[in-house]
Design a protein around this motif. Structure first.
Motif, PDB file in Angstrom:
ATOM      1  N   GLY A  21     -12.862 -61.140  69.239  1.00 16.87           N
ATOM      2  CA  GLY A  21     -13.574 -61.479  70.465  1.00 16.87           C
ATOM      3  C   GLY A  21     -13.312 -62.909  70.907  1.00 16.87           C
ATOM      4  N   CYS A  22     -13.479 -63.865  70.008  1.00 17.35           N
ATOM      5  CA  CYS A  22     -13.145 -65.253  70.346  1.00 17.35           C
ATOM      6  C   CYS A  22     -11.649 -65.369  70.637  1.00 17.35           C
ATOM      7  N   ALA A  26      -9.717 -67.180  73.751  1.00 16.64           N
ATOM      8  CA  ALA A  26      -8.711 -68.216  73.522  1.00 16.64           C
ATOM      9  C   ALA A  26      -7.397 -67.854  74.221  1.00 16.64           C
ATOM     10  N   ASN A  27      -7.018 -66.601  74.140  1.00 14.95           N
ATOM     11  CA  ASN A  27      -5.775 -66.137  74.768  1.00 14.95           C
ATOM     12  C   ASN A  27      -5.800 -66.346  76.272  1.00 14.95           C
ATOM     13  N   VAL A  28      -6.964 -66.139  76.877  1.00 18.23           N
ATOM     14  CA  VAL A  28      -7.107 -66.277  78.329  1.00 18.23           C
ATOM     15  C   VAL A  28      -7.253 -67.736  78.741  1.00 18.23           C
ATOM     16  N   GLN A  29      -7.901 -68.547  77.917  1.00 16.42           N
ATOM     17  CA  GLN A  29      -8.258 -69.904  78.344  1.00 16.42           C
ATOM     18  C   GLN A  29      -7.223 -70.965  77.973  1.00 16.42           C
ATOM     19  N   LEU A  30      -6.558 -70.837  76.849  1.00 10.04           N
ATOM     20  CA  LEU A  30      -5.641 -71.888  76.403  1.00 10.04           C
ATOM     21  C   LEU A  30      -4.315 -71.788  77.159  1.00 10.04           C
ATOM     22  N   ARG A  31      -3.935 -72.885  77.769  1.00 13.61           N
ATOM     23  CA  ARG A  31      -2.835 -72.859  78.730  1.00 13.61           C
ATOM     24  C   ARG A  31      -1.503 -72.414  78.129  1.00 13.61           C
ATOM     25  N   LYS A  32      -1.233 -72.758  76.886  1.00 15.54           N
ATOM     26  CA  LYS A  32       0.049 -72.407  76.277  1.00 15.54           C
ATOM     27  C   LYS A  32      -0.029 -71.113  75.476  1.00 15.54           C
ATOM     28  N   SER A  33      -0.887 -70.222  75.925  1.00 12.11           N
ATOM     29  CA  SER A  33      -0.981 -68.893  75.341  1.00 12.11           C
ATOM     30  C   SER A  33      -0.438 -67.879  76.341  1.00 12.11           C
ATOM     31  N   LEU A  34       0.163 -66.822  75.838  1.00  9.80           N
ATOM     32  CA  LEU A  34       0.781 -65.837  76.730  1.00  9.80           C
ATOM     33  C   LEU A  34      -0.236 -65.108  77.593  1.00  9.80           C
ATOM     34  N   GLY A  35      -1.494 -65.084  77.181  1.00 11.11           N
ATOM     35  CA  GLY A  35      -2.515 -64.414  77.975  1.00 11.11           C
ATOM     36  C   GLY A  35      -3.235 -65.332  78.935  1.00 11.11           C
ATOM     37  N   VAL A  43     -11.114 -60.292  79.195  1.00 17.60           N
ATOM     38  CA  VAL A  43     -12.117 -60.748  78.235  1.00 17.60           C
ATOM     39  C   VAL A  43     -13.096 -59.625  77.915  1.00 17.60           C
ATOM     40  N   ALA A  44     -13.566 -58.918  78.939  1.00 20.75           N
ATOM     41  CA  ALA A  44     -14.529 -57.839  78.723  1.00 20.75           C
ATOM     42  C   ALA A  44     -13.932 -56.729  77.856  1.00 20.75           C
ATOM     43  N   PHE A  45     -12.704 -56.351  78.143  1.00 16.87           N
ATOM     44  CA  PHE A  45     -12.057 -55.312  77.337  1.00 16.87           C
ATOM     45  C   PHE A  45     -11.773 -55.821  75.926  1.00 16.87           C
ATOM     46  N   GLY A 121     -16.399 -72.644  75.337  1.00 13.54           N
ATOM     47  CA  GLY A 121     -16.555 -71.278  75.808  1.00 13.54           C
ATOM     48  C   GLY A 121     -15.721 -70.262  75.052  1.00 13.54           C
ATOM     49  N   ILE A 122     -14.717 -70.704  74.319  1.00 11.26           N
ATOM     50  CA  ILE A 122     -13.940 -69.798  73.480  1.00 11.26           C
ATOM     51  C   ILE A 122     -14.803 -69.283  72.334  1.00 11.26           C
TER      52      ILE A 122
END
Length: 248
Positions: A21-22, A26-35, A43-45, A121-122
């Motif tokens: 879940g975290c 992290a995947n959505v929020q961290l800029r150098k992540s593919l997500g 995030v919900a899924f 928020g992560i």
């Protein structure tokens, strides 16, 4: 089942929950992540299927992985009260362990993120419009929906015709719980980030406060009681209502 077995399975299940879940946040929020910038629906899924994975791991204990669920089931008479502290302690510790593992997986992305002050928020939730009474109500409502659904969800059973099963939500196993969590996140998660689980918020919040994250922001302890009290109240109310409803 012994207290030790309850502790182990709940710890592992809740650790799985918060790792995944975290991890999706992290995947959505961290800029150098593919997500990066994948959006709220991802995030919900991600959280929904994190619940599926965590519940599947904790299946031997009936997969509470959430103090609000434990309290609701105890009020409803399905979980002995003497087991409740074991469940909750294991869930909080498991939530913390999963958050540490998430940080380890994304260590390089945390180190190179250009807005490290926003990384709380992560790990844990916070309101978009701070207002303690209404934030509390939001968490109560979301958790009430979750726990009432868990208690009242129809179970798979034999059908009227031999060899033809009458399927309830249990036919989907823990995937059915994933769908309701996705629904709550998509519908009710906007105001507060839908903790709906005190262990999912408290364990990672503690971890965020102590991890060596470069330039991190405040853990916002002043808000931390809301994702604890709100889900606890929502779970208790759901358990009480379910107990008061006539048997079907």
């Amino acid at each position: 089942m012994s207290f030790g077995e309850i502790f182990l399975w709940e710890l592992m299940g809740t650790a799985t929950l918060t790792l995944l879940g975290c991890g999706v946040v992290a995947n959505v929020q961290l800029r150098k992540s593919l997500g990066y910038d994948g959006g709220w629906l991802l995030v919900a899924f991600g959280w929904g299927f994190a619940v599926f994975a965590g519940a599947s791991v904790a299946a031997p204990t009936d997969a509470h992985i959430n103090p609000a669920v434990t309290l609701g089931l105890a009020v409803n008479g399905q979980t002995p009260w003497e087991q409740v502290p074991v469940y909750i302690v294991a869930q909080v510790i498991g939530g913390a362990i999963g958050a540490v593992l998430c940080w380890a997986a994304y260590k390089l992305q945390f180190d190179t993120h250009d807005d490290p002050g926003s990384t709380r928020g992560i790990f844990c939730t916070g309101p978009t419009v701070p207002n303690a009474p209404w934030n509390l109500i939001t968490e109560i409502i979301g958790t009430f929906v979750l726990v009432l659904w868990i208690i009242l969800s129809p179970q798979a059973g034999p059908g009227d015709s031999p060899g033809v099963p009458e399927f309830g939500n249990a036919a989907l196993g823990y995937a059915a719980v994933a769908f309701i969590v996705v629904s709550i996140g998509a519908s009710l998660g906007g105001p507060t980030g839908y903790a709906i689980n005190p262990a999912r918020d408290l364990g990672p919040r503690i971890v965020y406060a102590v991890l060596p994250i470069r330039g991190k922001g405040s853990a916002e302890w002043g808000y931390s009681w809301i994702p604890i009290a709100g889900p606890a109240i929502g779970g208790i109310l759901a358990g009480a209502l379910a107990l008061a409803l006539p048997a079907t």
